[in-house]
Scaffold this active site. Structure first.
Site, PDB file in Angstrom:
ATOM      1  N   ASP A 106       0.851  -1.180   0.000  1.00  0.00           N
ATOM      2  CA  ASP A 106       0.000   0.000   0.000  1.00  0.00           C
ATOM      3  C   ASP A 106       0.893   1.238   0.000  1.00  0.00           C
ATOM      4  OD1 ASP A 106      -2.352   1.772   0.704  1.00  0.00           O
ATOM      5  OD2 ASP A 106      -3.269  -0.215   0.976  1.00  0.00           O
ATOM      6  N   HIS A 185      -3.627   6.029   3.254  1.00  0.00           N
ATOM      7  CA  HIS A 185      -4.468   4.863   2.988  1.00  0.00           C
ATOM      8  C   HIS A 185      -3.932   3.622   3.702  1.00  0.00           C
ATOM      9  CE1 HIS A 185      -5.908   1.549   0.273  1.00  0.00           C
ATOM     10  NE2 HIS A 185      -6.989   2.292   0.181  1.00  0.00           N
ATOM     11  N   SER A 506     -11.133  -1.238  -0.155  1.00  0.00           N
ATOM     12  CA  SER A 506      -9.833  -1.244   0.530  1.00  0.00           C
ATOM     13  C   SER A 506      -9.995  -1.548   2.002  1.00  0.00           C
ATOM     14  CB  SER A 506      -9.154   0.122   0.385  1.00  0.00           C
ATOM     15  OG  SER A 506      -8.514   0.252  -0.851  1.00  0.00           O
TER      16      SER A 506
END
Length: 999
Positions: A106, A185, A506
């Protein structure tokens, strides 16, 4: 060659290195110009100079060479309010992930956050590799020679400093276009999967797992926010597996984009499949994507001699290169054209590369590539460049040369902010097959998102399947809306305990990744196939929404606790999970398999060779007809499904050939057949069941002044669902030996969700047109419906259709159920030959006998009020689309319309009338006059015939009584035309006439 490689050649200096993926022929070595980095069987990540691209691609050892494709996180911004369930995570199990490596690929890992630290403050992170950091001796991992790796000791040293981020030289948050830092994120994803106890947020799924985090990067550091690419992701996967060594590992990849073949044939997907096929104790979990409802996908079927067109809008504020991808079956050949917003057009024939240039400015490039090495399909790729003045509406057309399957798909690639996303504005847009670019592999677990609170509906954005090759993706759903997890620091003043909410698949994927880590703690040697098997068996069903498009989740939603307990018990036994016939038959039927079954049902055949879907309206050579009896047909389909599964899995022989051998017992086939029986083709007996049900419900409607919840009302979709459940209940009861099972279909039909089988039956019920209570449908809607059928299906001119409908309104009120002398509100309550007025059944109407005094007193029946004995028999004997309804034709408007049109074409006395009605130059008034005078001939148009005593003849058209009939029919025809024009304003006006007497 890969269009992206051509773009790379044009993009930079010849001696500059690029990152690529290469697939070699088995047993061969890569060319010397390639520098391999990570290897996954025959697939390698590599570096090469731009000047060497063409030579490397043409090398004898290279089967496929692909440029690195950018990827982006699969989270979605939003202001969804927090939910209680969005803050509850850990299942009630004893496993905590200890001894399992949990890898996250990520961007942005807040190593200082308390969620990723031990109680004594030390880091739980074993390794943090930032691929985009400036390389430094001793910190760049071998063999990647890129970025920096910080081990636990480096992180602990930084954590002892006042500003750990500055001490390490790494800030987990990113600067956005507004210049401010935003929470990352990756920190949020990692918190869901493996967050510990010491934070203000909920505990992660596997709080004691060993963490390895890779901050991916594309190698192009010019942007403020790099999300990584396919090469970086594979090298990150290699790094995590090397770090894990002999320990089990669960890897989370919450990123993707829109484009690609969507069939699992990309090199990154094949590389991940290789890892999962060759290593036990390793699992890869992916987010499905957030592209549902985004107008980023079109799909359709090419037709001979027709050009299929679609259009998309490039926003003025859109940044970066905009890309359109079209994929077609390799056996289909088509021309491609593209038109700029100002009308400039370019042709891109098969095999061509075309520069989209106008007035010396290159707007973009288009590539029409045949025989992609990954799947053998045709790939059309269009790139529109930033700053070239390419904003506006672009159009494209596909003109087929040769069609075998005809199916095509188009996707618009993801770029920039959502509000500036390029989107389709015209064409056959579809929310099906909208999964992420790399989320269609055969071995990973693709995860959809559902809401965290009951009834656990899918989130509005969660992408849908199936894959382009028909496989079931996504596989499972997990919470993905308003999920609370760790928030990365945006400054050194952070406390390290902050949390935030995010939405997206996600957020759903790490719920599954953490669950898998717990499963691997309980059973460290599980294979990916066994993990998938456990998740499928323990998943909880989700209610279907008949308005949704595509496959949202093949298995249902995650039950983490049940999955971990099943792993602990050793529920996935290799011999069973490996695909034995009994285990396969007992498993659920996937959504893609249901679509295959529906194709068999529509054709009335099943393949005998393990084949898949059959083309509509075509007989297949390797197929046999389905039995007429539903249970036998269900067993034949069950057998064909098993054959197909064996073929997909590579079983060398067909386990259960068709026709069925005696050694294949019903008890083996029945677990699948019981699920299939409700979806089997509808025969004449089923249609009689439908007719009886409709009649009973309409009778109930007429007996109740205002039915509050009619089983057959004005809503066709709801009515067909009720009927589908009725048929499902009857068939499942028959399958069980006459004893009603626990099927929801046998309850109150409206309260049950649409099962896959009921949905197929519901679509089969469209064959004969709407099934509604036409009395409850407003008159204008009845007018419009009949006119649309006459115009769109039978190709009558608008004026002729209006003239016909005006007459039908005069005759029956446009009510197929109506009997002569009955009121429109009670269309079967009519005068009897014997006794008082009463309500007649369809059987009594059909079997009317004046001699026996049986049935309605007056003969007129149906939409056109067929009266004479010969004409009265026509609707009851009519066969429409392979179905003879008999008496129950009384309740089917479209069948009676077909009776009327067939009578016009097959009766010698009506052929002149039909020719006049087909004449587009004739007016509404002329059509209305001709139809009533030649076809309907009501009693008011007749007078005694002096030449034949006791007989009657038609009055002259100029007769005042005939003129009165014409005036009344014309007025109704004009009202029908007005209703049709109101419903179809875009078609423009015709001549609207007022009734006038004939001169």
């Amino acid at each position: 060659m890969d269009p992206q490689l051509w773009e790379e050649i044009e993009r930079g200096a010849a001696d500059e290195d690029i990152r690529a993926l290469v697939r070699l022929y088995p047993g061969m070595s890569p060319p010397a110009t390639l520098r391999p980095v990570s290897r996954f069987g025959d697939i390698l990540t590599c570096r090469l100079r731009r000047s060497d691209i063409l030579a490397a691609r043409s090398h004898a050892s290279v089967r496929s060479l692909k440029a690195a494709r950018g990827l982006e996180p699969a989270s979605r911004p939003g202001t969804t309010p927090p939910t209680r369930s969005g803050q509850v995570r850990r299942p009630q199990v004893r496993e905590t992930g200890a001894g399992v490596v949990l890898g996250v690929i990520d961007y942005g890992c807040d190593f200082a956050h308390r969620a990723f630290r031990k109680p004594d403050g030390a880091s739980r992170i074993e390794a943090l590799w930032h691929q985009g950091a400036r390389a430094r001796t001793g910190l760049s991992p071998d063999p990647f020679d890129q970025g920096r790796v910080w081990k636990t000791r480096h992180l602990d040293r930084a954590l002892r400093q006042a500003n750990p981020y500055r001490a390490l030289g790494y800030m987990p948050s990113s600067r956005g276009a507004d210049g401010r830092r935003h929470p990352s994120h990756g920190t949020h994803v990692l918190g869901i999967a493996a967050g510990g106890l010491d934070s203000d947020g909920p505990v992660g799924m596997a709080p004691d797992a060993d963490i390895v985090f890779v901050h991916v990067d594309s190698g192009d550091t010019s942007g403020l926010l790099n999300f990584g690419d396919s090469v970086g992701v594979l090298e990150a996967l290699d790094f995590i597996l090397q770090s894990a060594g002999d320990r089990p590992a669960a890897v989370n990849i919450s990123m993707g984009r829109h484009g690609g073949p969507h069939d699992g044939s990309t090199l990154i997907e094949q590389a991940m499949d290789h890892v999962l096929d060759t290593r036990r104790g390793v699992s890869i979990v992916q987010s499905a994507g957030n592209y549902y409802g985004g107008n980023i996908h079109c799909t359709g079927t090419l037709r001979p001699g027709q050009t299929t067109r679609f259009a998309w809008r490039v926003q003025p504020a859109a940044t970066g290169t905009k890309e359109l991808e079209v994929w077609l079956n390799g056996e289909d050949t088509t021309d491609f054209e593209i038109t700029a917003p100002d009308g400039t057009r370019w042709d891109v024939p098969p095999g061509a590369r075309v520069v989209l240039e106008k007035d010396g400015v290159v707007l973009g490039r288009a590539y029409h590539r045949l025989d992609d090495p990954g799947n053998g399909d045709t790939h059309i790729d269009v790139f529109l460049y930033e700053g070239s003045g390419s904003d506006g509406v672009w159009q494209a057309g596909l003109a087929p040369r040769r069609i075998v399957t005809g199916t095509w798909h188009a996707w618009l690639e993801r770029h920039g902010r959502s509000r500036n996303q390029t989107r389709f504005t015209r064409g056959p847009r579809s929310d099906s097959t909208t999964g992420g670019t790399i989320a269609h592999g055969r071995r990973p677990i693709q995860v959809a998102a559902h809401r965290a609170d009951p009834p656990y509906a899918f989130t509005r954005f969660s992408s849908a399947g199936p894959a382009r090759d028909g496989r079931s993706v996504p596989l499972i759903a997990a919470p993905g809306e308003a999920i609370v997890s760790a928030r990365s620091a945006t400054s050194a003043r952070a406390t390290g305990r902050e949390v935030t909410r995010m939405n997206g698949t996600s957020m759903a994927a790490p719920h599954v990744t953490g669950t898998v880590a717990l499963m691997l703690q309980a059973a460290p040697t599980l294979s990916q196939a066994q993990i998938r098997h456990i998740l499928r068996r323990t998943a909880r069903p989700m209610a279907a929404n008949i308005d949704e498009v595509g496959l949202r989740s093949a298995w249902g939603r995650l039950d983490a606790a049940a999955a971990v307990r099943a792993a602990r018990r050793g529920a996935a036994r290799p011999a069973r999970e490996a695909g034995g016939p009994a285990e396969q038959l007992a498993s659920r039927i996937s959504a893609s398999e249901w679509r295959v079954v529906e194709s068999w049902v529509s054709v009335g055949q099943v393949p005998v060779d393990g084949g898949g879907a059959l083309a509509p309206n075509q007989s297949a050579l390797n197929a046999v007809a389905l039995p007429d009896q539903p249970v036998a047909a269900a067993r034949a389909c069950a057998q064909a499904l098993l054959n197909r599964r064996n073929r997909i899995q590579g079983t060398p022989t067909i386990t259960h050939p068709i026709p069925r051998q005696t050694r294949v017992s019903d008890s083996v086939l029945d677990p699948l057949a019981r699920q299939l029986v409700a979806a089997m083709p509808l025969g004449d007996g089923d249609w009689q069941t439908v007719g009886r049900f409709v009649e009973a419900q309409l009778t109930a409607n007429r007996s109740t002044p205002a039915p509050t919840s009619p089983m057959i009302g004005p809503d066709d979709a709801r009515n067909r669902l009720n009927i589908a459940h009725l048929i499902a209940c009857e068939r499942e009861t028959a399958f069980s030996g006459g004893v009603a099972g626990p099927s929801a279909a046998c309850g109150f039909p409206q309260s049950a969700p649409a099962s896959a089988a009921a949905a197929i039956t519901r679509r089969q019920l469209r064959r004969l047109g709407p099934i509604v209570d036409w009395v409850q449908v407003p008159l204008d809607q009845r007018r419009v419906h009949v006119m649309e059928r006459l115009i769109d299906h039978y190709r009558f001119p608008v004026n002729a259709a209006a003239g016909i409908v005006g007459n039908l309104e005069s005759e029956s009120g446009i009510l197929p159920e109506r009997l002569e002398s009955a009121a429109r509100a009670t269309p079967r309550l009519a005068l009897a030959l014997r006794g008082p007025r009463r309500r007649f059944s369809a059987q009594e109407v059909r079997d009317r006998s004046r001699r026996l005094g049986r049935g309605p007193r007056l003969p007129g029946v149906g939409l056109a009020q067929w009266t004479t004995a010969r004409r009265r028999r026509l609707p009851f004997a009519h066969r429409y689309r392979g179905v003879t309804l008999g008496a129950y034709v009384l309740y089917f408007m479209d069948v009676q319309i077909d009776v009327l049109v067939s009578e016009l074409g097959n009766t010698a006395g009506f052929r002149t009338l039909l020719r006049n009605l087909r004449d587009a130059s004739r007016t509404v008034n002329q059509a209305a006059d001709d139809f009533v005078y030649i076809y309907e001939i009501p009693g008011r148009l007749l007078e005694p015939d002096p030449a034949r005593p006791g007989r009657r003849r038609r009055r002259a058209r100029t007769d005042p009584q005939a003129q009165a009939v014409f005036a009344e029919r014309r007025a109704r025809a004009q009202r029908a035309l007005a209703a049709y024009r109101a419903a179809h304003p875009a078609q423009g006006p015709d001549r609207i006439e007022t009734p006038e007497p004939i001169a």
